[in-house]
Design a protein around this motif. Structure first.
Motif, mmCIF file in Angstrom:
data_model
loop_
_atom_site.group_PDB
_atom_site.id
_atom_site.type_symbol
_atom_site.label_atom_id
_atom_site.label_comp_id
_atom_site.label_asym_id
_atom_site.label_seq_id
_atom_site.Cartn_x
_atom_site.Cartn_y
_atom_site.Cartn_z
ATOM 1 N N ARG A 47 0.839 -1.208 0.000
ATOM 2 C CA ARG A 47 0.000 0.000 0.000
ATOM 3 C C ARG A 47 0.873 1.257 0.000
ATOM 4 N NH1 ARG A 47 -2.486 -0.587 4.730
ATOM 5 N NH2 ARG A 47 -0.958 0.751 5.683
ATOM 6 N N ASP A 48 1.920 1.248 0.820
ATOM 7 C CA ASP A 48 2.778 2.424 0.911
ATOM 8 C C ASP A 48 3.621 2.621 -0.346
ATOM 9 O OD1 ASP A 48 1.725 2.760 3.416
ATOM 10 O OD2 ASP A 48 3.465 1.942 4.475
ATOM 11 N N SER A 49 4.085 1.553 -0.945
ATOM 12 C CA SER A 49 4.982 1.666 -2.091
ATOM 13 C C SER A 49 4.265 1.895 -3.410
ATOM 14 C CB SER A 49 5.834 0.402 -2.210
ATOM 15 O OG SER A 49 6.623 0.237 -1.066
ATOM 16 N N PHE A 50 3.119 1.273 -3.607
ATOM 17 C CA PHE A 50 2.466 1.321 -4.906
ATOM 18 C C PHE A 50 1.103 1.996 -4.876
ATOM 19 C CE2 PHE A 50 5.202 -2.469 -5.010
ATOM 20 C CZ PHE A 50 6.080 -2.045 -5.991
ATOM 21 N N GLY A 51 0.703 2.474 -3.717
ATOM 22 C CA GLY A 51 -0.566 3.184 -3.640
ATOM 23 C C GLY A 51 -1.782 2.289 -3.779
ATOM 24 N N GLY A 52 -1.640 1.024 -3.464
ATOM 25 C CA GLY A 52 -2.791 0.122 -3.534
ATOM 26 C C GLY A 52 -3.790 0.473 -2.452
ATOM 27 N N GLY A 53 -4.971 0.823 -2.848
ATOM 28 C CA GLY A 53 -5.991 1.209 -1.885
ATOM 29 C C GLY A 53 -6.612 -0.003 -1.208
ATOM 30 N N GLU A 54 -7.490 0.284 -0.269
ATOM 31 C CA GLU A 54 -8.147 -0.791 0.472
ATOM 32 C C GLU A 54 -8.960 -1.692 -0.440
ATOM 33 O OE1 GLU A 54 -10.383 0.618 3.794
ATOM 34 O OE2 GLU A 54 -8.718 1.807 4.556
ATOM 35 N N SER A 55 -9.552 -1.134 -1.483
ATOM 36 C CA SER A 55 -10.366 -1.965 -2.380
ATOM 37 C C SER A 55 -9.507 -2.991 -3.110
ATOM 38 C CB SER A 55 -11.118 -1.098 -3.385
ATOM 39 O OG SER A 55 -10.214 -0.393 -4.204
ATOM 40 N N PHE A 56 -8.284 -2.615 -3.495
ATOM 41 C CA PHE A 56 -7.425 -3.573 -4.170
ATOM 42 C C PHE A 56 -6.925 -4.635 -3.195
ATOM 43 C CE2 PHE A 56 -3.456 -5.386 -5.542
ATOM 44 C CZ PHE A 56 -3.832 -5.886 -6.784
ATOM 45 N N VAL A 57 -6.579 -4.226 -1.992
ATOM 46 C CA VAL A 57 -6.141 -5.204 -0.986
ATOM 47 C C VAL A 57 -7.277 -6.178 -0.698
ATOM 48 C CG1 VAL A 57 -5.358 -5.498 1.398
ATOM 49 C CG2 VAL A 57 -4.417 -3.656 -0.001
ATOM 50 N N GLY A 58 -8.511 -5.678 -0.643
ATOM 51 C CA GLY A 58 -9.667 -6.554 -0.467
ATOM 52 C C GLY A 58 -9.831 -7.516 -1.631
ATOM 53 N N LEU A 59 -9.590 -7.032 -2.844
ATOM 54 C CA LEU A 59 -9.658 -7.899 -4.021
ATOM 55 C C LEU A 59 -8.598 -8.998 -3.941
ATOM 56 C CD1 LEU A 59 -10.859 -8.434 -6.868
ATOM 57 C CD2 LEU A 59 -9.034 -6.950 -7.759
ATOM 58 N N ALA A 60 -7.400 -8.648 -3.502
ATOM 59 C CA ALA A 60 -6.335 -9.640 -3.367
ATOM 60 C C ALA A 60 -6.728 -10.711 -2.352
ATOM 61 C CB ALA A 60 -5.029 -8.963 -2.957
ATOM 62 N N TRP A 61 -7.327 -10.301 -1.239
ATOM 63 C CA TRP A 61 -7.749 -11.283 -0.241
ATOM 64 C C TRP A 61 -8.907 -12.128 -0.742
ATOM 65 C CZ3 TRP A 61 -4.763 -13.016 3.248
ATOM 66 C CH2 TRP A 61 -3.752 -12.221 3.761
ATOM 67 N N LEU A 62 -9.785 -11.551 -1.557
ATOM 68 C CA LEU A 62 -10.859 -12.332 -2.158
ATOM 69 C C LEU A 62 -10.273 -13.420 -3.062
ATOM 70 C CD1 LEU A 62 -13.821 -12.913 -2.836
ATOM 71 C CD2 LEU A 62 -13.645 -11.174 -4.635
ATOM 72 N N PHE A 63 -9.321 -13.042 -3.915
ATOM 73 C CA PHE A 63 -8.660 -14.033 -4.767
ATOM 74 C C PHE A 63 -7.970 -15.091 -3.921
ATOM 75 C CE2 PHE A 63 -9.711 -11.439 -8.197
ATOM 76 C CZ PHE A 63 -9.271 -11.985 -9.388
ATOM 77 N N GLY A 64 -7.279 -14.649 -2.864
ATOM 78 C CA GLY A 64 -6.607 -15.597 -1.978
ATOM 79 C C GLY A 64 -7.576 -16.562 -1.323
ATOM 80 N N SER A 65 -8.711 -16.050 -0.874
ATOM 81 C CA SER A 65 -9.712 -16.904 -0.224
ATOM 82 C C SER A 65 -10.289 -17.928 -1.188
ATOM 83 C CB SER A 65 -10.849 -16.048 0.346
ATOM 84 O OG SER A 65 -10.354 -15.176 1.320
ATOM 85 N N LEU A 66 -10.558 -17.492 -2.416
ATOM 86 C CA LEU A 66 -11.053 -18.441 -3.419
ATOM 87 C C LEU A 66 -10.002 -19.498 -3.741
ATOM 88 C CD1 LEU A 66 -12.918 -16.007 -5.832
ATOM 89 C CD2 LEU A 66 -13.953 -17.693 -4.294
ATOM 90 N N CYS A 67 -8.764 -19.068 -3.859
ATOM 91 C CA CYS A 67 -7.689 -20.005 -4.224
ATOM 92 C C CYS A 67 -7.387 -21.006 -3.111
ATOM 93 C CB CYS A 67 -6.426 -19.236 -4.601
ATOM 94 S SG CYS A 67 -6.566 -18.429 -6.210
ATOM 95 N N ILE A 68 -7.595 -20.642 -1.866
ATOM 96 C CA ILE A 68 -7.362 -21.613 -0.788
ATOM 97 C C ILE A 68 -8.581 -22.521 -0.606
ATOM 98 C CG2 ILE A 68 -8.200 -20.295 1.214
ATOM 99 C CD1 ILE A 68 -5.712 -21.303 2.718
ATOM 100 N N GLY A 69 -9.774 -22.017 -0.931
ATOM 101 C CA GLY A 69 -10.985 -22.796 -0.691
ATOM 102 C C GLY A 69 -11.389 -23.737 -1.805
ATOM 103 N N ILE A 70 -11.276 -23.295 -3.030
ATOM 104 C CA ILE A 70 -11.754 -24.102 -4.160
ATOM 105 C C ILE A 70 -11.050 -25.463 -4.255
ATOM 106 C CG2 ILE A 70 -11.862 -24.194 -6.694
ATOM 107 C CD1 ILE A 70 -12.713 -21.234 -6.588
ATOM 108 N N PRO A 71 -9.729 -25.560 -4.065
ATOM 109 C CA PRO A 71 -9.113 -26.897 -4.139
ATOM 110 C C PRO A 71 -9.691 -27.889 -3.132
ATOM 111 C CG PRO A 71 -7.420 -25.233 -4.243
ATOM 112 C CD PRO A 71 -8.710 -24.523 -3.913
ATOM 113 N N GLY A 72 -10.193 -27.389 -1.997
ATOM 114 C CA GLY A 72 -10.782 -28.276 -0.999
ATOM 115 C C GLY A 72 -11.987 -29.042 -1.517
ATOM 116 N N LEU A 73 -12.691 -28.465 -2.485
ATOM 117 C CA LEU A 73 -13.846 -29.145 -3.062
ATOM 118 C C LEU A 73 -13.442 -30.416 -3.806
ATOM 119 C CD1 LEU A 73 -15.703 -26.022 -4.507
ATOM 120 C CD2 LEU A 73 -16.248 -27.264 -2.400
ATOM 121 N N PHE A 74 -12.203 -30.459 -4.269
ATOM 122 C CA PHE A 74 -11.735 -31.580 -5.079
ATOM 123 C C PHE A 74 -10.630 -32.380 -4.392
ATOM 124 C CE2 PHE A 74 -13.012 -27.971 -7.715
ATOM 125 C CZ PHE A 74 -14.094 -28.544 -8.377
ATOM 126 N N SER A 75 -10.441 -32.142 -3.089
ATOM 127 C CA SER A 75 -9.305 -32.759 -2.394
ATOM 128 C C SER A 75 -9.355 -34.280 -2.372
ATOM 129 C CB SER A 75 -9.183 -32.213 -0.972
ATOM 130 O OG SER A 75 -10.344 -32.521 -0.231
#
Length: 182
Positions: A47-75
């Protein structure tokens, strides 16, 4: 009955204690790595270096949450047939660490192209890391079932997560803050 201890010999810990230590010890490093890279310090540095706002950080966590959860469906497709869960879990830890290193290199390399390049690299790094964890996590939990009896499993996981968070506090609060301060 445990084997007799000879004079001067140091008794070895029991198998459950050794398995607990072997299971929890990597969490010292994993927790510290997680805190240095994914927890607050990475988000704050981005955030400090590239000016990523809270909305982008939230988007990154959304992607992270999907990426950690979806493989569990097929484990069941890869966990049930695994004969060597320890090897799978070991390489799963390595894959997550490599994903973080590649992500850091991408962010560094794409940073000169502006905010979009750094943001894309950040999003890719977070997604790849959580995908590696999502694939590894079911095998890691199945390994607990193989190594420990039912009553011991929750204690082992509790010890493991406490060790992870102690290392995360050290990594995030002490080391990362001093790195960011420089």
């Amino acid at each position: 009955m445990p084997p007799p201890v000879t004079a001067g010999a140091v008794p070895r810990p029991s198998i459950p204690v050794r398995n607990t230590l072997a299971y929890a010890a990597p969490e010292l490093f994993w927790g510290m790595t997680w805190a240095l890279s994914i927890d607050g310090p990475m988000v704050a540095a981005y955030r400090d270096s590239f000016g990523g706002g809270e909305s982008f950080v939230g988007l990154a966590w959304l992607f992270g949450s999907l990426c950690i959860g979806i493989p569990g469906l097929f484990s069941a497709l890869w966990v049930e047939p695994l004969r060597h869960k320890r090897t799978f879990v070991f390489w799963g830890h390595i894959a997550g660490g490599v994903a973080l290193l590649i992500g850091a290199a991408l962010i560094r390399g794409w940073a000169p192209s502006g905010t979009f390049g750094a943001s894309a690299a950040y999003l890719l790094a977070v997604s790849a890391f959580f995908l590696a964890i999502g694939i590894k996590l079911p095998g890691w939990l199945a390994l607990v079932g193989e190594l420990f009896e039912g009553g011991m499993q929750s204690r082992v996981l509790g010890i493991t997560f406490v060790v992870n968070k102690i290392a995360a506090i050290i990594g995030g609060q002490l080391i990362a803050r001093s790195i960011l301060a420089t």
